[in-house]
Design a protein around this motif. Structure first.
Motif, PDB file in Angstrom:
ATOM      1  N   GLY A 160       1.052  -1.262  -0.017  1.00 27.20           N
ATOM      2  CA  GLY A 160      -0.046  -0.067   0.132  1.00 27.20           C
ATOM      3  C   GLY A 160       0.813   1.187   0.076  1.00 27.20           C
ATOM      4  O   GLY A 160       2.052   1.273   0.378  1.00 27.20           O
ATOM      5  N   THR A 161       0.356   2.314  -0.202  1.00 30.27           N
ATOM      6  CA  THR A 161       0.803   3.655  -0.235  1.00 30.27           C
ATOM      7  C   THR A 161       1.406   3.917   1.104  1.00 30.27           C
ATOM      8  O   THR A 161       0.653   4.034   2.163  1.00 30.27           O
ATOM      9  N   PRO A 162       2.660   4.472   1.425  1.00 33.26           N
ATOM     10  CA  PRO A 162       3.129   4.647   2.607  1.00 33.26           C
ATOM     11  C   PRO A 162       2.377   6.034   3.210  1.00 33.26           C
ATOM     12  O   PRO A 162       2.274   6.902   2.695  1.00 33.26           O
ATOM     13  N   VAL A 163       1.936   5.917   4.492  1.00 37.32           N
ATOM     14  CA  VAL A 163       1.421   6.911   5.228  1.00 37.32           C
ATOM     15  C   VAL A 163       1.959   6.960   6.514  1.00 37.32           C
ATOM     16  O   VAL A 163       2.153   6.123   7.472  1.00 37.32           O
ATOM     17  N   VAL A 164       2.586   8.224   7.068  1.00 33.16           N
ATOM     18  CA  VAL A 164       3.110   8.360   8.073  1.00 33.16           C
ATOM     19  C   VAL A 164       2.494   9.416   8.998  1.00 33.16           C
ATOM     20  O   VAL A 164       2.145  10.413   8.451  1.00 33.16           O
ATOM     21  N   PHE A 165       1.949   8.853  10.219  1.00 33.84           N
ATOM     22  CA  PHE A 165       1.110   9.799  11.151  1.00 33.84           C
ATOM     23  C   PHE A 165       2.039  10.361  12.046  1.00 33.84           C
ATOM     24  O   PHE A 165       2.799   9.715  12.782  1.00 33.84           O
ATOM     25  N   VAL A 166       1.534  11.685  12.288  1.00 34.49           N
ATOM     26  CA  VAL A 166       2.613  12.409  13.139  1.00 34.49           C
ATOM     27  C   VAL A 166       1.702  13.121  14.368  1.00 34.49           C
ATOM     28  O   VAL A 166       0.658  13.941  13.918  1.00 34.49           O
ATOM     29  N   HIS A 167       1.850  12.742  15.513  1.00 40.78           N
ATOM     30  CA  HIS A 167       1.045  13.220  16.637  1.00 40.78           C
ATOM     31  C   HIS A 167       1.496  14.558  17.308  1.00 40.78           C
ATOM     32  O   HIS A 167       2.349  15.086  16.996  1.00 40.78           O
ATOM     33  N   GLY A 168       0.530  15.231  17.820  1.00 45.12           N
ATOM     34  CA  GLY A 168       0.726  16.706  18.620  1.00 45.12           C
ATOM     35  C   GLY A 168       1.326  16.436  19.786  1.00 45.12           C
ATOM     36  O   GLY A 168       1.459  15.350  20.669  1.00 45.12           O
ATOM     37  N   ILE A 169       1.436  17.325  20.805  1.00 43.93           N
ATOM     38  CA  ILE A 169       1.913  17.582  22.060  1.00 43.93           C
ATOM     39  C   ILE A 169       1.049  16.555  23.019  1.00 43.93           C
ATOM     40  O   ILE A 169      -0.216  16.831  22.987  1.00 43.93           O
ATOM     41  N   ALA A 170       1.589  15.842  23.743  1.00 38.94           N
ATOM     42  CA  ALA A 170       1.060  15.024  24.839  1.00 38.94           C
ATOM     43  C   ALA A 170       0.460  13.672  24.360  1.00 38.94           C
ATOM     44  O   ALA A 170      -0.143  13.114  25.125  1.00 38.94           O
ATOM     45  N   ASP A 171       0.438  13.514  23.053  1.00 35.99           N
ATOM     46  CA  ASP A 171      -0.165  12.120  22.299  1.00 35.99           C
ATOM     47  C   ASP A 171       1.029  11.150  22.241  1.00 35.99           C
ATOM     48  O   ASP A 171       2.222  11.620  22.676  1.00 35.99           O
ATOM     49  N   SER A 172       0.504  10.069  21.652  1.00 37.26           N
ATOM     50  CA  SER A 172       1.596   9.129  21.174  1.00 37.26           C
ATOM     51  C   SER A 172       1.016   8.321  19.973  1.00 37.26           C
ATOM     52  O   SER A 172       0.053   9.042  19.300  1.00 37.26           O
ATOM     53  N   TRP A 173       1.607   7.382  19.437  1.00 36.23           N
ATOM     54  CA  TRP A 173       0.944   6.617  18.269  1.00 36.23           C
ATOM     55  C   TRP A 173      -0.464   6.103  18.570  1.00 36.23           C
ATOM     56  O   TRP A 173      -1.198   6.172  17.569  1.00 36.23           O
ATOM     57  N   TRP A 174      -0.839   5.960  19.929  1.00 36.80           N
ATOM     58  CA  TRP A 174      -2.331   5.736  20.047  1.00 36.80           C
ATOM     59  C   TRP A 174      -3.204   6.732  19.737  1.00 36.80           C
ATOM     60  O   TRP A 174      -4.572   6.456  19.432  1.00 36.80           O
ATOM     61  N   SER A 175      -2.895   7.989  19.622  1.00 39.09           N
ATOM     62  CA  SER A 175      -3.815   9.052  18.959  1.00 39.09           C
ATOM     63  C   SER A 175      -4.295   8.654  17.351  1.00 39.09           C
ATOM     64  O   SER A 175      -5.324   9.158  17.230  1.00 39.09           O
ATOM     65  N   PHE A 176      -3.523   7.643  17.050  1.00 43.12           N
ATOM     66  CA  PHE A 176      -4.048   7.424  15.340  1.00 43.12           C
ATOM     67  C   PHE A 176      -4.627   5.809  15.258  1.00 43.12           C
ATOM     68  O   PHE A 176      -4.933   5.440  14.279  1.00 43.12           O
ATOM     69  N   GLU A 177      -4.922   5.263  16.623  1.00 47.43           N
ATOM     70  CA  GLU A 177      -5.304   4.005  16.561  1.00 47.43           C
ATOM     71  C   GLU A 177      -6.706   3.769  15.843  1.00 47.43           C
ATOM     72  O   GLU A 177      -6.951   2.733  15.099  1.00 47.43           O
ATOM     73  N   PRO A 178      -7.538   4.651  16.097  1.00 45.12           N
ATOM     74  CA  PRO A 178      -8.841   4.812  15.302  1.00 45.12           C
ATOM     75  C   PRO A 178      -8.622   4.499  13.704  1.00 45.12           C
ATOM     76  O   PRO A 178      -9.537   4.269  12.866  1.00 45.12           O
ATOM     77  N   LEU A 179      -7.579   5.402  13.262  1.00 45.94           N
ATOM     78  CA  LEU A 179      -7.483   5.355  11.953  1.00 45.94           C
ATOM     79  C   LEU A 179      -6.464   3.953  11.323  1.00 45.94           C
ATOM     80  O   LEU A 179      -7.013   3.485  10.454  1.00 45.94           O
ATOM     81  N   LEU A 180      -5.364   3.636  12.244  1.00 44.66           N
ATOM     82  CA  LEU A 180      -4.916   2.367  11.907  1.00 44.66           C
ATOM     83  C   LEU A 180      -5.562   1.261  11.594  1.00 44.66           C
ATOM     84  O   LEU A 180      -5.589   0.597  10.543  1.00 44.66           O
TER      85      LEU A 180
END
Length: 272
Positions: free
Chosen positions: A27-47
């Motif tokens: 698939g097309t590579p997509v890199v998610f970048v979170h903001g202050i106070a978050d972690s990779w978990w911020s994008f769990e609903p998308l992943l």
């Protein structure tokens, strides 16, 4: 629904960033970048909603979540340098960057300085600048006064301001727990790095296709702030989510994924 794997990316200066990976290898590579106070978990609903056409990576930034916590190095340019090193460590040649909130500052710095590594840029509730935002500058005194351990009540208030509509309580609890991992000095230095410089300068030189997604009930960012981004990045397009707050990807993950799929299909094929 795809499987999420958690891995570790060693950077060149001895720093290690955990990251989540999901989707499909071709698939097309997509890199998610979170903001202050978050972690990779911020994008769990998308992943967990990524289709076969996408291959997602979500690193946790230094000082956040379970990443290494050096005593300093929390300016936007530090996070941007880490992001480039992450692309190398994860063997990602070129990717769509999807950045949320203050994470968009580092992402657009990379898009401007390393266009060969970025096929497109999606900004989710990303500020043009932060120094003129009363909701955040009013919080500065509280953050400057934080000591370890950071009070849970402060983090709960911070997270509650991210959304306009209810989201799953279990997810919010996870984000609160992740934010509680930040030592006080990471809160303080990260915010200081965002408030001191003229962040509008980081919008210069971006030539990659850019999509701006903004919730019209965002308590942090007015529509005029998003217009600054649109005026600065040639060809940037705005999608407004009505009735949605700051963390658009928390409130409407299905819609964000659909818009990401459409954006990637329009922008990436020519360079793959």
């Amino acid at each position: 629904m795809t499987t999420i794997s958690v891995k570790a990316a060693p950077l060149r200066k001895g720093l290690t960033l955990p990251y989540a990976e999901a989707g499909y290898p071709r698939g097309t590579p997509v890199v998610f970048v979170h903001g202050i106070a978050d972690s990779w978990w911020s994008f769990e609903p998308l992943l967990r909603r990524l289709p076969a056409s996408l291959h997602g990576y979500a690193p946790t930034q230094r000082g956040h979540g379970d990443a290494d916590r050096p005593p300093d190095g929390y300016r936007p340019e530090d996070f941007a340098a880490d992001l480039v090193e992450f692309l190398d460590a994860a063997d990602v040649g070129r990717a769509v960057l999807v950045a949320a909130s203050s994470g968009g500052v580092a992402a657009r710095m990379v898009a401007g300085s390393h266009p060969d590594r970025v096929s497109g840029l999606i900004l989710l509730g990303v500020p043009a600048t932060l120094a003129d935002k009363p909701a955040l500058t009013g919080m500065q005194g509280t953050i400057d006064g934080l000591t370890d351990p950071v009070p849970r009540a402060f983090v709960e208030d911070f997270m509650s301001a991210m959304v306009n509509r209810p989201v799953a309580r279990g997810f919010i609890e996870t984000m609160i727990d992740e934010a509680l991992k930040l030592p006080a000095h990471v809160w303080q230095q990260t915010l200081q790095g965002l408030l001191e410089p003229d962040l509008t300068a980081t919008l210069a030189g971006i030539l990659v296709p850019t999509l701006v997604i903004w919730g019209d009930q965002d308590d942090f960012l007015p529509r005029s702030d998003q217009q600054i981004i649109l005026d600065a990045i040639h060809g940037a397009r705005l999608l407004t989510y009505e009735g949605v707050g700051h963390a658009v990807h928390w409130e409407q993950p299905e819609r964000v994924v659909a818009d990401l799929v459409e954006f990637a299909a329009r922008t990436v094929p020519a360079d793959r």
